[in-house]
Design an enzyme around this catalytic site. Structure first.
Site, mmCIF file in Angstrom:
data_model
loop_
_atom_site.group_PDB
_atom_site.id
_atom_site.type_symbol
_atom_site.label_atom_id
_atom_site.label_comp_id
_atom_site.label_asym_id
_atom_site.label_seq_id
_atom_site.Cartn_x
_atom_site.Cartn_y
_atom_site.Cartn_z
ATOM 1 N N VAL A 24 51.781 14.950 75.176
ATOM 2 C CA VAL A 24 52.010 15.096 73.738
ATOM 3 C C VAL A 24 53.491 14.932 73.417
ATOM 4 C CG1 VAL A 24 51.772 16.637 71.740
ATOM 5 C CG2 VAL A 24 49.956 16.536 73.447
ATOM 6 N N CYS A 25 54.353 15.470 74.269
ATOM 7 C CA CYS A 25 55.806 15.341 74.048
ATOM 8 C C CYS A 25 56.238 13.881 74.141
ATOM 9 C CB CYS A 25 56.573 16.185 75.053
ATOM 10 S SG CYS A 25 56.182 17.948 74.977
ATOM 11 N N ASP A 26 55.691 13.173 75.109
ATOM 12 C CA ASP A 26 55.946 11.748 75.277
ATOM 13 C C ASP A 26 55.542 11.009 74.003
ATOM 14 O OD1 ASP A 26 55.950 9.388 77.722
ATOM 15 O OD2 ASP A 26 54.750 8.950 75.942
ATOM 16 N N SER A 86 58.726 19.497 76.952
ATOM 17 C CA SER A 86 59.216 18.628 78.028
ATOM 18 C C SER A 86 58.776 17.199 77.761
ATOM 19 C CB SER A 86 58.672 19.071 79.391
ATOM 20 O OG SER A 86 59.052 18.142 80.383
#
Length: 165
Positions: A58-60, A53
């Site tokens: 971490v995804c950002d 997501s």
């Protein structure tokens, strides 16, 4: 290879891909709700960044990092795939100033997740992974991140993109 989410083992649906495989096609949704397939970008090298997501730390960071790298790469399409709704992806990209990657939603069918072996059965999320697919649809780089909350190997992925034709 076992994948964990916050230390707990998870089950991945689909067949994991390997270097040398011909990439399987998939149908995902763009931010405007139009269908996007792998075939839509044939003729370009594709870096496919897979995240659970975009609204998590971490995804950002992963999406922002590949967005920065994308600006320096010629004839390379950077695709970020998650199960976030297309509206949420568009909102996140606008707020983050991300405009060099194409965010794609696998929410509807998990088509990408099962084609590339990253759909987490227990959570209906995608496991963190990075794939490089060359202009002839051959997979030239694969990283399934063992712990979903960890970062991928950015440098190895970028080198693989530069080496792909």
């Amino acid at each position: 290879m076992g994948v964990t989410f916050k230390g707990q083992p998870v089950t991945l649906a689909g067949q994991q891909v390997k270097v040398g495989d011909v990439a399987k096609d998939f149908k995902v949704l763009a931010n405007n709700m139009s269908e996007v397939t792998l075939a839509d970008s044939k003729g370009s090298v594709r870096l496919i960044s897979v995240v659970p997501s975009v609204d998590t730390g971490v995804c950002d960071a992963q999406t922002r990092r590949f967005n920065e790298e994308a600006a320096k790469l010629d004839n390379v399409k950077v695709l970020t795939v998650s199960v976030d709704l297309p509206f949420a992806q568009a909102r996140w990209c606008g707020a983050a100033g991300v405009d060099n990657v194409q965010t794609l939603s696998d929410h509807r069918d998990l088509s990408f997740g099962t084609a590339f072996g990253v759909a987490i059965n227990e959570l209906r999320l995608l496991a963190r992974a990075v794939f490089v697919v060359d202009s002839s649809d051959v997979v030239t780089y694969v990283e399934y991140v063992n712990e979903v909350t960890d970062h991928p190997n950015y440098e190895a992925a970028i080198e693989a993109v530069k080496a792909a034709k």
